[in-house]
Write a protein that holds these residues in place. Structure first.
Motif, PDB file in Angstrom:
ATOM      1  N   LYS A  57       0.845  -1.200   0.000  1.00 21.89           N
ATOM      2  CA  LYS A  57       0.000   0.000   0.000  1.00 21.89           C
ATOM      3  C   LYS A  57       0.870   1.236   0.000  1.00 21.89           C
ATOM      4  O   LYS A  57       1.866   1.311   0.714  1.00 21.89           O
ATOM      5  CB  LYS A  57      -0.916   0.006   1.225  1.00 21.89           C
ATOM      6  N   VAL A  97      -5.856  -1.453  -0.960  1.00 19.84           N
ATOM      7  CA  VAL A  97      -4.444  -1.734  -1.208  1.00 19.84           C
ATOM      8  C   VAL A  97      -4.206  -1.705  -2.712  1.00 19.84           C
ATOM      9  O   VAL A  97      -5.129  -1.894  -3.501  1.00 19.84           O
ATOM     10  CB  VAL A  97      -4.020  -3.104  -0.630  1.00 19.84           C
ATOM     11  N   CYS A  99      -6.887  -2.744   6.488  1.00 18.58           N
ATOM     12  CA  CYS A  99      -7.035  -3.371   5.174  1.00 18.58           C
ATOM     13  C   CYS A  99      -7.906  -4.623   5.261  1.00 18.58           C
ATOM     14  O   CYS A  99      -8.519  -5.029   4.274  1.00 18.58           O
ATOM     15  CB  CYS A  99      -5.668  -3.770   4.616  1.00 18.58           C
TER      16      CYS A  99
END
Lengths: 213, 256
Positions: B22, B66, B59
């Motif tokens: 990310k 991401v 996430c």
């Protein structure tokens, strides 16, 4: 200043009320849509709405009413005065209310939306259950302030032929040559409309603030 | 919580992250992170601030997107489809540092909203479930109050109960005690320890090393977006291998 003149002013007051109601209702509904579109994650929609807000905030209401009534007639779309002011006020008020509410939606802490997302709440529920009630409370002073402006702004509808309160006042004043008395009464009537609105606004503010204390 | 009562099954990954990257603009927040969490497992994520631990757990329920890598939760691959995201969020409870209770709703209303809207539970069912979990976090008698009328510790326990009302398969904790006054940390940690004892799968970002020692199956140490060390709490606290982990533990333990 006799009874007939007073009745004439009250007739005007009635139109002012009706025009305000149209502005509140049309502007409120369209304004909510504008606020939701402006805060949308779809960039094209958000940008388009920003342009809409800029256009209607940046041009005079008088001109907007002109265009909806006389302008559209020139291109063959003849609206009656009611339709013209309903559209004009709705467009104008939705731009202002939409922007006020956009700011209020954005002022609701980010964590609120995140918590709602984490709970798997969908967009409709996030808005209706979580964001809008909090945004509404935040927006109250500005919303009430704008609605008061809107009531007074209905005097502009006289240009498409409405004899609302301000216009009625001008007519009576020209007949009896007592502008001070006539416009004193007209002013008092506007005040009687606007002041209770402000009172309701502050009452609502206190009421909605209570649970968070 | 009946589903999570079974003991951890080693082959059964409830959360699986592989090669997750990310970026925030040019800042590389997560660097090819791999993480498997088995059913019933308790993981503590720690590391210096800005190391990406909060980003990592956010996430798991798609509060963060991401750019690269694969995340599978309870057999559902997280992709761009709204259905997958919703399905994952239904099974993943989250507790935030700043509680994030809904201030205009009572404690009970906070707890019944998602079960009613998402699980389509009736109000009576949702209230019964809510009261069970509120009692469990020992705050049942406050059900009619508004969040602002409660202390921080009480609010965080309500937040835990609110997440549990969705009967999630895993609970994520994002620094749940960091915003609390010291005297309230214990009541929240005790609630979390109770949850762990009942077999809940948990991923906790926390600096509470006592908690990590007591309940974690694994401690994961992160720095600068990378997982640098994974170990049992015993091994991690006794003999941290990575120099960054040693430095971090030295700092943290010096304050305790």
């Amino acid at each position: 200043m006799g009874i007939p003149e007073l009745l004439f002013l009250l007739q005007g007051l009635k139109w002012t009320l009706a025009l305000s109601a149209i502005g509140f209702l049309g502007g409120g509904i369209a304004g909510l849509l504008v606020a939701l579109a402006r805060t949308s994650e779809r960039t094209a929609l958000a940008r388009g709405t920003a342009a809409y807000i800029a256009l209607f905030q940046g041009t005079p209401l008088l001109m907007q009413l002109f265009v909806t009534y006389y302008g559209l007639a020139l291109v063959g779309l003849q609206l009656d005065p009611w339709q013209a002011v309903a559209i004009g006020f709705t467009l104008n008020a939705s731009a202002f209310l939409g922007d006020i509410w956009r700011g209020s939606i954005e002022a609701v802490p980010r964590g609120q939306v995140e918590a709602a997302r984490a709970l798997s709440l969908g967009y409709a529920s996030r808005m209706v259950d979580i964001v809008l009630p909090q945004a509404f409370r935040i927006s109250l002073p500005a919303t009430v302030g704008y609605l008061v402006q809107l009531i007074k702004g209905t005097s502009l509808a006289s240009i498409v032929g409405f004899t609302e309160l301000a216009r009625a006042g001008a007519i009576v004043s020209n007949q009896i040559f007592k502008p001070l008395v006539v416009f004193g009464i007209v002013g008092a009537m506007y005040f009687a409309l606007c002041f209770p609105l402000s009172l309701v606004g502050s009452w609502l503010e206190r009421r909605l603030a209570a649970p968070t204390r | 919580m009946s589903a999570s009562l079974s003991p951890p099954d080693p082959g059964d990954a409830l959360i699986s992250m592989t090669g997750v990257d990310k970026w925030y603009g040019s800042f590389h927040a997560l660097k090819s992170v791999d993480l498997q969490v088995r059913r019933g497992e308790k993981i503590v994520l720690c590391g210096p601030s800005g190391s990406g631990k909060s980003t990592l757990i956010r996430c798991i329920n798609r509060l963060e997107t991401v750019q690269q890598g694969r995340i599978v939760v309870d057999g559902i691959a997280l992709d761009d489809s709204a259905q997958a995201v919703d399905a994952v969020r239904r099974e993943v409870g989250m507790v935030f540092q700043s509680f994030n209770l809904f201030p205009h709703k009572t404690v009970l209303e906070n707890c019944i909203l998602a079960p009613m809207r998402v699980r389509k539970a009736s109000r009576a069912e949702a209230e019964a479930t809510a009261r069970t979990y509120l009692d469990r976090v020992r705050i049942g008698e406050q059900a009619g109050k508004y969040p602002a009328q409660l202390s921080g510790g009480q609010q965080q326990r309500v937040a835990i109960a609110r997440a549990l009302c969705m009967e999630p398969k895993v609970m994520l904790f994002d620094e749940p005690t960091s915003a609390l006054d010291p005297e309230m940390v214990k009541e929240v940690l005790d609630t979390m320890i109770g949850l762990a004892r009942d077999g809940m799968t948990m991923v906790c970002v926390t600096h509470e090393m006592g908690f990590a020692r007591q309940v974690a199956d694994r401690v994961i140490f992160m720095a600068e977006g990378e997982i640098l060390e994974e170990a049992t709490p015993d091994a991690f606290f006794r003999t941290p291998r990575h120099p960054r982990a040693r430095a971090f533990l030295g700092e943290i333990l010096a304050h305790h």
